[in-house]
Write a protein that holds these residues in place. Structure first.
Motif, short mmCIF file in Angstrom:
data_model
loop_
_atom_site.label_atom_id
_atom_site.label_comp_id
_atom_site.label_asym_id
_atom_site.label_seq_id
_atom_site.Cartn_x
_atom_site.Cartn_y
_atom_site.Cartn_z
N LEU A 115 -2.82 0.60 -1.15
CA LEU A 115 -1.99 -0.19 -2.06
C LEU A 115 -2.14 -1.68 -1.77
N ALA A 116 -2.30 -2.04 -0.48
CA ALA A 116 -2.44 -3.44 -0.10
C ALA A 116 -3.74 -4.04 -0.63
N VAL A 117 -4.75 -3.22 -0.85
CA VAL A 117 -5.99 -3.72 -1.44
C VAL A 117 -5.73 -4.18 -2.87
N LYS A 118 -4.92 -3.43 -3.57
CA LYS A 118 -4.60 -3.77 -4.96
C LYS A 118 -3.62 -4.93 -5.04
N TYR A 119 -2.72 -5.01 -4.06
CA TYR A 119 -1.72 -6.09 -4.03
C TYR A 119 -1.83 -6.78 -2.67
N PRO A 120 -2.79 -7.71 -2.50
CA PRO A 120 -3.10 -8.26 -1.17
C PRO A 120 -2.04 -9.19 -0.58
N SER A 121 -1.13 -9.68 -1.38
CA SER A 121 -0.12 -10.61 -0.87
C SER A 121 1.08 -9.85 -0.30
N PHE A 122 1.39 -10.09 0.97
CA PHE A 122 2.56 -9.45 1.56
C PHE A 122 3.83 -9.86 0.85
N ARG A 123 3.93 -11.12 0.46
CA ARG A 123 5.12 -11.58 -0.26
C ARG A 123 5.27 -10.81 -1.56
N GLN A 124 4.18 -10.54 -2.25
CA GLN A 124 4.26 -9.78 -3.50
C GLN A 124 4.72 -8.35 -3.21
N ARG A 125 4.17 -7.75 -2.17
CA ARG A 125 4.54 -6.36 -1.85
C ARG A 125 6.00 -6.26 -1.43
N SER A 126 6.50 -7.26 -0.75
CA SER A 126 7.86 -7.19 -0.20
C SER A 126 8.90 -7.87 -1.08
N GLU A 127 8.48 -8.42 -2.22
CA GLU A 127 9.42 -9.10 -3.10
C GLU A 127 9.29 -8.65 -4.55
N THR A 128 8.71 -7.47 -4.75
CA THR A 128 8.61 -6.86 -6.08
C THR A 128 9.29 -5.50 -6.02
N THR A 129 10.29 -5.31 -6.84
CA THR A 129 11.13 -4.12 -6.73
C THR A 129 10.34 -2.83 -6.69
N ASP A 130 9.45 -2.61 -7.64
CA ASP A 130 8.72 -1.35 -7.72
C ASP A 130 7.84 -1.14 -6.50
N LEU A 131 7.23 -2.22 -6.00
CA LEU A 131 6.37 -2.09 -4.83
C LEU A 131 7.19 -1.82 -3.57
N ILE A 132 8.33 -2.50 -3.45
CA ILE A 132 9.21 -2.24 -2.30
C ILE A 132 9.62 -0.78 -2.27
N THR A 133 10.04 -0.28 -3.42
CA THR A 133 10.50 1.11 -3.49
C THR A 133 9.38 2.08 -3.17
N GLU A 134 8.22 1.87 -3.75
CA GLU A 134 7.08 2.76 -3.52
C GLU A 134 6.67 2.76 -2.05
N ILE A 135 6.56 1.58 -1.45
CA ILE A 135 6.13 1.50 -0.05
C ILE A 135 7.17 2.13 0.87
N THR A 136 8.43 1.89 0.58
CA THR A 136 9.50 2.48 1.39
C THR A 136 9.43 4.00 1.35
N LEU A 137 9.10 4.55 0.20
CA LEU A 137 9.09 6.00 0.03
C LEU A 137 7.82 6.66 0.55
N GLN A 138 6.76 5.90 0.81
CA GLN A 138 5.52 6.50 1.29
C GLN A 138 5.74 7.33 2.56
N PRO A 139 6.30 6.79 3.62
CA PRO A 139 6.53 7.62 4.81
C PRO A 139 7.62 8.67 4.61
N TRP A 140 8.55 8.41 3.70
CA TRP A 140 9.57 9.42 3.42
C TRP A 140 8.94 10.67 2.81
N ARG A 141 8.02 10.46 1.89
CA ARG A 141 7.32 11.60 1.30
C ARG A 141 6.45 12.31 2.33
N ALA A 142 5.89 11.54 3.26
CA ALA A 142 4.95 12.11 4.22
C ALA A 142 5.63 12.84 5.36
#
Length: 426
Positions: free
Chosen positions: A112-139
């Motif tokens: 996912l970070a390859v598609k969205y290389p900016s950490f600020r974008q990943r951590s300040e965009t609602t859908d990305l925050i939610t998706e990343i947070t849920l990745q380890p929850w699903r795993a």
């Protein structure tokens, strides 16, 4: 930088194993309503077990025994296992999550970070925050789902802009070094942080009652190190010099930051956080006497502010390298103390009194064979005992950690059960 998140398990955990937790064994009773009353009962039960006479006032309040994971009364909200443990209430097994639960050790995150290389974008965009947070929850299906964010996220909302360099880390072009710089600071503007509230609300909907949704903030001293140093530091000489040469300026910075952090915690709770961790990441860089002046009072200011609006939400305090601070940390008013991996769990429990504890498996153990991971988890759980313990690492997950060993960590936690508590009689 602190980036975080949490985890499901497609396969059932191994058969449950009972772990002996004699050092923390406690009887179970009908649950009193106030947190202070519940803690008093737990303390009294331990004293009785060790041969002390029962407190008369507490004895009158005991009634029939209840299950360690009894259903709440009709007028009480459901509390996830992790929240109960943070409050020192009975649970059936150790709840588990990991600091830096979501992040670069997971292939799904790296893709996912390859598609969205900016950490600020990943951590300040609602859908990305939610998706990343849920990745380890699903795993891995942990007991805590911690918001993917950063301790610096609220700084622009108080007048402190920053950028993140992939190699240098956070960069603040306008550090505050004198009284003139104080003019930059203003009250927390929550309109600049909508993605935090939106993501927390989405997470509560996604995980339901299967896990606790966790928020987190940086402690005032730790945030001030970035504000004064202008970025990361290995010596903290600028802010420590300010403490000695311009104490009024530093106190003003810390006071303003504490006010904002208190508001930020309340904002996270209002949006759905069921437990909030305060990271005094660089508190351990202070000698204890300096921590008493420059960190503790401002942590207490945050805690007191949160307690007024949200008295029932547990707070955890973690400081890396805090071996010399534990007794001090235990007097800040929080519910739970996070222990780093350099502290023996049994010793740490003794030093923080009746507060709950969190931790503290060495993150490096996750690079070892699976049986070593399993043993490390069992050792920590046995030393912590069955009351008031949240299983975690002693620091964040390290980059390169094998995902299969993270799964072993969580599977082992879910395979353990606490012994059936003895019943107290009148």
């Amino acid at each position: 930088l602190v980036d975080f998140s949490p985890p499901i398990d497609p396969q059932p955990p191994p058969m449950a194993t009972s772990v002996s937790c004699a050092p923390r064994a406690a009887a179970v009773w009908a649950r009193p309503r106030s947190l202070s009353a519940r803690r008093a009962l737990v303390a009294d039960a331990r004293a009785v077990k060790n041969g002390a006479p029962r407190s008369p006032g507490l004895a009158r309040r005991r009634s029939s025994p209840v299950s360690a994971m009894a259903e709440p009364a009709a007028d009480e909200p459901f509390e996830p296992r992790l929240v109960r443990a943070a409050k020192g209430l009975p649970v059936d097994r150790p709840p588990a999550w990991m600091m830096r639960q979501a992040g670069r050790y997971m292939k799904e995150y790296r893709d996912l970070a390859v598609k969205y290389p900016s950490f600020r974008q990943r951590s300040e965009t609602t859908d990305l925050i939610t998706e990343i947070t849920l990745q380890p929850w699903r795993a891995f299906q942990p007991d805590g789902v911690i918001l993917f964010s950063d301790i610096l996220t609220p700084l622009p909302a108080i007048g402190i802009p920053f950028e993140i360099d992939d190699y240098k880390g956070p960069i603040l072009d306008q550090p505050i070094r004198d009284a003139e710089g104080l003019k930059m600071l203003h009250a927390l503007d929550l309109d600049m942080l909508p993605f935090v509230g939106e993501a927390l609300r989405d997470l509560r909907k996604e995980v339901g009652n299967s896990a606790a949704v966790l928020g987190f903030v940086g402690a005032p001293w730790t945030l001030a190190t970035y504000i004064v140093e202008g970025g990361s530091s290995s010596t903290y000489k600028t802010i420590k010099s300010m403490a000695m040469m311009q104490p009024k300026v530093l106190h003003s910075i810390l006071d303003a930051v504490a006010e904002a952090v208190g508001d930020y915690v309340g904002f996270q709770i209002d949006a759905g956080a069921q437990c909030v961790q305060i990271f005094d990441s660089w508190g351990g860089q202070l000698p204890p006497a300096m921590w008493d002046v420059w960190s503790k009072p401002y942590i207490m200011k945050v805690v007191n502010k949160v307690r007024k609006a949200h008295p029932g939400v547990p707070l955890t305090l973690y400081a890396n390298g805090s071996g010399g601070l534990l007794e001090r940390m235990a007097t800040t008013g929080v519910d739970c103390i996070g222990l780093d991996w350099t502290i023996d769990m049994e010793d740490g429990r003794r030093r923080v009194g009746d507060l709950s504890v969190q931790g503290n498996v060495d993150p490096a153990v996750l690079f070892a064979p699976p049986e070593a991971v399993e043993q490390a988890v069992k050792d920590v759980v046995a030393k912590a005992g069955p009351t008031g313990h949240i299983l975690n690492l002693g620091h964040g997950v390290l980059v390169g950690t094998p995902e299969e060993n993270v799964k072993v960590f969580f599977d082992t936690a879910k395979s353990l059960t606490y012994p059936e508590p003895k019943t107290l009689t009148m």
